[in-house]
Design an enzyme around this catalytic site. Structure first.
Site, PDB file in Angstrom:
ATOM      1  N   ASN A 195       0.752  -1.263   0.294  1.00 28.52           N
ATOM      2  CA  ASN A 195      -0.324   0.384  -0.203  1.00 28.52           C
ATOM      3  C   ASN A 195       0.999   1.526  -0.134  1.00 28.52           C
ATOM      4  O   ASN A 195       0.714   2.294  -0.724  1.00 28.52           O
ATOM      5  CB  ASN A 195      -0.509  -0.203   1.195  1.00 28.52           C
ATOM      6  CG  ASN A 195      -1.634  -0.710   1.221  1.00 28.52           C
ATOM      7  OD1 ASN A 195      -2.796  -0.286  -0.111  1.00 28.52           O
ATOM      8  ND2 ASN A 195      -2.183  -2.013   1.526  1.00 28.52           N
ATOM      9  N   ARG A 220      -0.185  -1.679  14.653  1.00 34.25           N
ATOM     10  CA  ARG A 220       0.155  -1.633  16.649  1.00 34.25           C
ATOM     11  C   ARG A 220      -1.434  -1.010  16.501  1.00 34.25           C
ATOM     12  O   ARG A 220      -1.677   0.727  15.218  1.00 34.25           O
ATOM     13  CB  ARG A 220       1.094  -0.043  16.871  1.00 34.25           C
ATOM     14  CG  ARG A 220       2.536  -1.061  16.101  1.00 34.25           C
ATOM     15  CD  ARG A 220       2.808  -2.394  16.841  1.00 34.25           C
ATOM     16  NE  ARG A 220       2.938  -1.773  18.243  1.00 34.25           N
ATOM     17  CZ  ARG A 220       3.317  -3.117  19.410  1.00 34.25           C
ATOM     18  NH1 ARG A 220       3.194  -4.122  18.024  1.00 34.25           N
ATOM     19  NH2 ARG A 220       3.401  -2.803  20.176  1.00 34.25           N
ATOM     20  N   ILE A 221      -1.341  -0.554  17.511  1.00 36.17           N
ATOM     21  CA  ILE A 221      -2.854   0.692  17.947  1.00 36.17           C
ATOM     22  C   ILE A 221      -2.548   1.629  18.522  1.00 36.17           C
ATOM     23  O   ILE A 221      -1.470   2.217  19.043  1.00 36.17           O
ATOM     24  CB  ILE A 221      -3.033  -0.584  19.221  1.00 36.17           C
ATOM     25  CG1 ILE A 221      -4.394  -1.691  18.667  1.00 36.17           C
ATOM     26  CG2 ILE A 221      -4.751   1.014  19.530  1.00 36.17           C
ATOM     27  CD1 ILE A 221      -5.079  -2.318  20.035  1.00 36.17           C
ATOM     28  N   HIS A 274      -8.007  -0.909   5.860  1.00 32.37           N
ATOM     29  CA  HIS A 274      -8.772  -2.179   6.362  1.00 32.37           C
ATOM     30  C   HIS A 274      -8.983  -2.803   5.509  1.00 32.37           C
ATOM     31  O   HIS A 274      -9.857  -2.920   5.212  1.00 32.37           O
ATOM     32  CB  HIS A 274      -8.971  -2.115   8.057  1.00 32.37           C
ATOM     33  CG  HIS A 274      -9.740  -2.560   9.185  1.00 32.37           C
ATOM     34  ND1 HIS A 274      -9.038  -3.365  10.101  1.00 32.37           N
ATOM     35  CD2 HIS A 274     -11.264  -3.577   8.517  1.00 32.37           C
ATOM     36  CE1 HIS A 274      -9.891  -4.521  10.328  1.00 32.37           C
ATOM     37  NE2 HIS A 274     -10.673  -4.735   9.595  1.00 32.37           N
ATOM     38  N   GLU A 282     -10.739   7.455  18.201  1.00 32.21           N
ATOM     39  CA  GLU A 282     -10.222   5.935  18.834  1.00 32.21           C
ATOM     40  C   GLU A 282     -10.409   5.114  18.945  1.00 32.21           C
ATOM     41  O   GLU A 282      -9.763   4.059  20.111  1.00 32.21           O
ATOM     42  CB  GLU A 282     -10.026   7.399  20.560  1.00 32.21           C
ATOM     43  CG  GLU A 282      -9.068   8.450  20.701  1.00 32.21           C
ATOM     44  CD  GLU A 282      -9.223   9.097  21.525  1.00 32.21           C
ATOM     45  OE1 GLU A 282      -9.383   8.722  22.716  1.00 32.21           O
ATOM     46  OE2 GLU A 282      -8.697   9.882  21.857  1.00 32.21           O
ATOM     47  N   VAL A 327     -10.606   1.720  17.803  1.00 28.05           N
ATOM     48  CA  VAL A 327      -9.887   0.919  16.794  1.00 28.05           C
ATOM     49  C   VAL A 327     -10.750   0.649  15.823  1.00 28.05           C
ATOM     50  O   VAL A 327     -11.963  -0.118  15.879  1.00 28.05           O
ATOM     51  CB  VAL A 327      -9.354  -0.567  17.665  1.00 28.05           C
ATOM     52  CG1 VAL A 327      -8.625  -1.475  16.195  1.00 28.05           C
ATOM     53  CG2 VAL A 327      -8.543  -0.369  18.501  1.00 28.05           C
TER      54      VAL A 327
END
Ligand code: GRF
Length: 234
Positions: free
Chosen positions: A48, A125-126, A143, A176, A178
């Protein structure tokens, strides 16, 4: 007329509409007043990331990828950055047990490059309010599902396990929660008989490479006039 890119990876050989010229947008693309400075975050393969670079270089996205950040020294994205001659900074998450500290370092790197908008292109990673707050409305994620379905890890596996016949991908602004936040662009991908995880991922990713650059252009339209370097100070 269409623009094209050479690609060793066939899924990156996208026939883009006529490339932007000064002051003019490609057909069907929003007109951006100035060229955007993009930061990209990647953890893995980096397809991407490369799709974004190609959409800028001779494609319809009026932007330049000026900084890549990776969290994994061995990731493919890092090698692509070298080949594509794009600055790459490693912020290894193992050096920053506190998520907030990792995000502080990432935000500082992007601030130093004066990026307007940051794209999470396979960032595994969050992210915390530290980064989200530094780039409000300027942080885009991709996503591999049609959100709000199949949030979280292995969205493609979740879709296969659920037996859906249609899935896809979503580019959205990051908030915030996810894998939530305002949706910018989605693409639907049918699940075919005989599909396995690999074949479905490949078809979803081919669509990701198309929608992510367009989502960046749409996100840019929503930007306010504050310079990113200021907002990145928090
Ligand atoms: C993509 O499928 C994206 O949706 C997910 O991670 C994957 C990254 O792939 N968040 P790549 O590293 O861009 O090839």
């Amino acid at each position: 007329m269409t623009g094209s890119n050479d690609a060793s990876e066939p899924e990156l050989a996208i026939q883009w509409p006529t490339p932007h010229s000064e002051g003019e947008a490609a057909k069907g693309w929003p007109r951006l007043d100035r060229a955007l400075r993009l930061g990209v975050m990647a953890s893995g393969h980096g397809s991407n990331f490369e799709a974004l670079v190609r959409a800028c270089r001779g494609g319809p996205l009026r932007a330049e990828v000026v900084q890549l950040v990776v969290n994994n020294p061995a990731c493919g994205a890092r090698q692509r950055a070298e080949r594509l001659d794009i600055a790459c900074r490693l912020h290894d998450h193992r050096d920053h047990p506190q998520r907030q500290e990792l995000d502080r370092q990432v935000a500082a790197t992007f601030a130093a490059s004066a990026v307007d908008l940051v794209v999470m292109a396979g960032w595994m990673r969050i992210v915390t309010p530290v980064l989200i707050g530094a780039y409000p409305g300027r942080l885009v994620n991709i996503h591999p599902s049609l959100l709000p379905s199949f949030r979280g890890l292995d969205a493609v596996g979740q879709a296969l396990a659920a037996g859906v016949t249609l899935t896809g991908c979503t580019a959205h602004l990051v908030e915030e929660v996810v894998d939530a936040g305002p949706i910018l662009v989605q693409a639907a991908v049918p699940v075919l008989q005989g599909d396995d995880h690999g074949s479905l991922v490949a078809r979803i990713q081919a669509q990701e490479h198309r929608i992510l650059p367009y989502a960046v252009a749409l996100a840019a339209l929503r930007l306010d006039s504050r310079p990113a370097a200021q907002t990145a100070q928090g």
